[in-house]
Enzyme design. Structure first.
Site, PDB file in Angstrom:
ATOM      1  N   HIS A 165       5.908  -5.697  12.087  1.00  0.00           N
ATOM      2  CA  HIS A 165       5.273  -4.385  12.042  1.00  0.00           C
ATOM      3  C   HIS A 165       4.956  -3.893  13.455  1.00  0.00           C
ATOM      4  O   HIS A 165       3.862  -3.421  13.757  1.00  0.00           O
ATOM      5  CB  HIS A 165       4.001  -4.403  11.191  1.00  0.00           C
ATOM      6  CG  HIS A 165       3.592  -3.027  10.711  1.00  0.00           C
ATOM      7  ND1 HIS A 165       2.670  -2.258  11.376  1.00  0.00           N
ATOM      8  CD2 HIS A 165       3.992  -2.307   9.639  1.00  0.00           C
ATOM      9  CE1 HIS A 165       2.513  -1.110  10.733  1.00  0.00           C
ATOM     10  NE2 HIS A 165       3.307  -1.118   9.665  1.00  0.00           N
ATOM     11  N   ASP A 191      -0.386  -3.977   6.081  1.00  0.00           N
ATOM     12  CA  ASP A 191      -1.039  -3.692   7.349  1.00  0.00           C
ATOM     13  C   ASP A 191      -2.522  -4.034   7.230  1.00  0.00           C
ATOM     14  O   ASP A 191      -3.092  -3.910   6.159  1.00  0.00           O
ATOM     15  CB  ASP A 191      -0.926  -2.223   7.675  1.00  0.00           C
ATOM     16  CG  ASP A 191       0.518  -1.711   7.732  1.00  0.00           C
ATOM     17  OD1 ASP A 191       1.453  -2.490   7.443  1.00  0.00           O
ATOM     18  OD2 ASP A 191       0.706  -0.524   8.012  1.00  0.00           O
ATOM     19  N   HIS A 212       0.845  -1.199   0.000  1.00  0.00           N
ATOM     20  CA  HIS A 212       0.000   0.000   0.000  1.00  0.00           C
ATOM     21  C   HIS A 212       0.874   1.240   0.000  1.00  0.00           C
ATOM     22  O   HIS A 212       2.096   1.159   0.185  1.00  0.00           O
ATOM     23  CB  HIS A 212      -0.966  -0.009   1.181  1.00  0.00           C
ATOM     24  CG  HIS A 212      -0.327   0.057   2.538  1.00  0.00           C
ATOM     25  ND1 HIS A 212       0.479  -0.942   3.039  1.00  0.00           N
ATOM     26  CD2 HIS A 212      -0.364   1.017   3.502  1.00  0.00           C
ATOM     27  CE1 HIS A 212       0.889  -0.613   4.256  1.00  0.00           C
ATOM     28  NE2 HIS A 212       0.404   0.575   4.551  1.00  0.00           N
ATOM     29  N   HIS A 255      -7.362  -1.744   5.625  1.00  0.00           N
ATOM     30  CA  HIS A 255      -6.500  -0.731   6.225  1.00  0.00           C
ATOM     31  C   HIS A 255      -7.059   0.649   5.874  1.00  0.00           C
ATOM     32  O   HIS A 255      -8.122   0.755   5.255  1.00  0.00           O
ATOM     33  CB  HIS A 255      -5.064  -0.910   5.719  1.00  0.00           C
ATOM     34  CG  HIS A 255      -4.033  -0.142   6.481  1.00  0.00           C
ATOM     35  ND1 HIS A 255      -4.033  -0.055   7.857  1.00  0.00           N
ATOM     36  CD2 HIS A 255      -2.974   0.595   6.059  1.00  0.00           C
ATOM     37  CE1 HIS A 255      -3.017   0.694   8.238  1.00  0.00           C
ATOM     38  NE2 HIS A 255      -2.357   1.107   7.167  1.00  0.00           N
ATOM     39  N   ASP A 284       5.966   4.182   5.005  1.00  0.00           N
ATOM     40  CA  ASP A 284       6.839   3.180   5.612  1.00  0.00           C
ATOM     41  C   ASP A 284       6.827   1.856   4.854  1.00  0.00           C
ATOM     42  O   ASP A 284       7.490   0.905   5.258  1.00  0.00           O
ATOM     43  CB  ASP A 284       6.487   2.960   7.087  1.00  0.00           C
ATOM     44  CG  ASP A 284       5.033   2.580   7.322  1.00  0.00           C
ATOM     45  OD1 ASP A 284       4.173   2.992   6.515  1.00  0.00           O
ATOM     46  OD2 ASP A 284       4.743   1.877   8.313  1.00  0.00           O
ATOM     47  N   HIS A 285       6.110   1.825   3.736  1.00  0.00           N
ATOM     48  CA  HIS A 285       6.078   0.610   2.923  1.00  0.00           C
ATOM     49  C   HIS A 285       6.581   0.826   1.490  1.00  0.00           C
ATOM     50  O   HIS A 285       6.745  -0.151   0.767  1.00  0.00           O
ATOM     51  CB  HIS A 285       4.660   0.031   2.896  1.00  0.00           C
ATOM     52  CG  HIS A 285       4.218  -0.471   4.236  1.00  0.00           C
ATOM     53  ND1 HIS A 285       4.250  -1.803   4.589  1.00  0.00           N
ATOM     54  CD2 HIS A 285       3.774   0.198   5.323  1.00  0.00           C
ATOM     55  CE1 HIS A 285       3.828  -1.933   5.837  1.00  0.00           C
ATOM     56  NE2 HIS A 285       3.534  -0.735   6.299  1.00  0.00           N
ATOM     57  N   HIS A 308       1.438   3.812   1.947  1.00  0.00           N
ATOM     58  CA  HIS A 308       1.895   4.524   3.135  1.00  0.00           C
ATOM     59  C   HIS A 308       3.420   4.507   3.103  1.00  0.00           C
ATOM     60  O   HIS A 308       4.039   3.500   2.741  1.00  0.00           O
ATOM     61  CB  HIS A 308       1.356   3.881   4.413  1.00  0.00           C
ATOM     62  CG  HIS A 308      -0.045   4.301   4.740  1.00  0.00           C
ATOM     63  ND1 HIS A 308      -0.841   3.622   5.639  1.00  0.00           N
ATOM     64  CD2 HIS A 308      -0.798   5.359   4.283  1.00  0.00           C
ATOM     65  CE1 HIS A 308      -2.018   4.235   5.735  1.00  0.00           C
ATOM     66  NE2 HIS A 308      -2.015   5.275   4.919  1.00  0.00           N
TER      67      HIS A 308
END
Length: 301
Positions: free
Chosen positions: A268, A210, A60, A140, A64-65, A62
């Site tokens: 995570h 997530d 996805h 999410h 941090d990914h 976001h």
């Protein structure tokens, strides 16, 4: 099947922890799953031969990914890469990456293919003669997919002693490994079971990060050998889960139990915790085969 954890902590990177990124080696294929900030540094630090990576799966959008993706792509260009690179991720990922390449005039030296996803149903996104990859729709705050990696069954293994005993010509070996029976010159039919051994069981791996707790994924991950499932919080902070759309370690263990998986790998983690050991302790109250992901850790299954 080898899983190398490059990063497995939530939100922002710290001096000793990295956001989500991992490399799965399965059937001699090497896949990068998520690409948080610092991924290429982690690849070098842990001596991963990342030139073998031809397929990147992003869960996805976001940061941090995927914030490490543009650097990863650019480094390949600086190294003179020629092999194609395929990026799988949510719709919009092509626009984000191409804009950065265009404004920095940093076009790649290789073909870059984007496979944008927007389906709410599980779908096959990659398949070759060795591995098939399907999405795992997750719940999410933004459109998110996990990924299920499944080996295809290999050829049967020759029983050399039996084959030589029947004086079978080597020209028939591939037919035998493919499951065929053999008719000898005297008319006798030798069943394949006498000439081969069963292939090694096909392995499978599911990546789920997530997501809020959701049993909708159970049919897709049922009986998977290894499940990586997010465990951002402990039960003491479970009240944050619905707000942030994340899970606790106990909830991840419940999913593993209900799906009858072989091994649960937790990851995570929220950086609010001083130690990750309580995550394992909590999950073990529900499911008895739990491993903790950690930056630089390598699992061989």
């Amino acid at each position: 099947m080898i899983l190398t954890i490059l990063g497995c902590y939530a939100a922002t990177p710290r001096t000793m922890t990295n956001p989500t990124s991992q490399v799965l080696e399965i059937k001699n294929r090497m896949f990068l799953i998520d690409c948080g900030e610092g991924t290429q540094v982690q690849l070098r630090k842990h001596k991963v031969k990342f030139s073998r990576i031809n397929h990147v799966f992003i869960s996805h959008l976001h940061g941090d990914h995927f914030y490490g993706l543009i650097g990863f792509i650019s480094t390949f260009a600086l190294l003179g890469r020629k092999a194609d690179l395929h990026i799988y991720g949510p719709k919009g990922i092509k626009e984000i990456i191409v804009l950065q390449l265009r404004l920095s005039n940093s076009w790649t030296t290789y073909n870059l293919f984007f496979h944008e996803l927007d389906s709410s149903e599980s779908q096959v996104v990659f398949e070759d003669d060795k591995v098939i990859v399907t999405t795992i729709p997750l719940r999410h705050r933004v459109y998110t997919n996990g990924y299920h990696f499944q080996e295809k069954s290999g050829d049967r293994k020759l029983n050399i002693e039996a084959v030589e005993n029947y004086e079978i010509n080597t020209a028939y070996y591939q037919k035998i490994k493919s499951g065929g029976d053999i008719t000898l010159d005297d008319g006798r039919v030798i069943p394949n079971e006498e000439l081969t051994f069963d292939p090694l069981p096909a392995k499978s791996y599911a990546f789920c990060s997530d997501t809020v707790y959701s049993e909708s994924i159970l049919p897709i991950i049922k009986d998977v050998d290894v499940l990586y499932h997010e465990s951002t919080f402990l039960e003491s902070e479970a009240h944050y889960c619905e707000q942030t759309m994340h899970c606790t370690a106990k909830q991840a263990a419940i999913i593993a139990q209900k799906a009858n998986v072989g091994t649960l790998v937790l990851g995570h983690y929220s950086t609010r915790y001083g130690s990750i050991e309580p995550f394992k302790e909590e999950a073990l109250t529900v499911f008895n085969n739990v491993e903790l992901a950690d930056d630089g850790k390598v699992f061989e299954f």
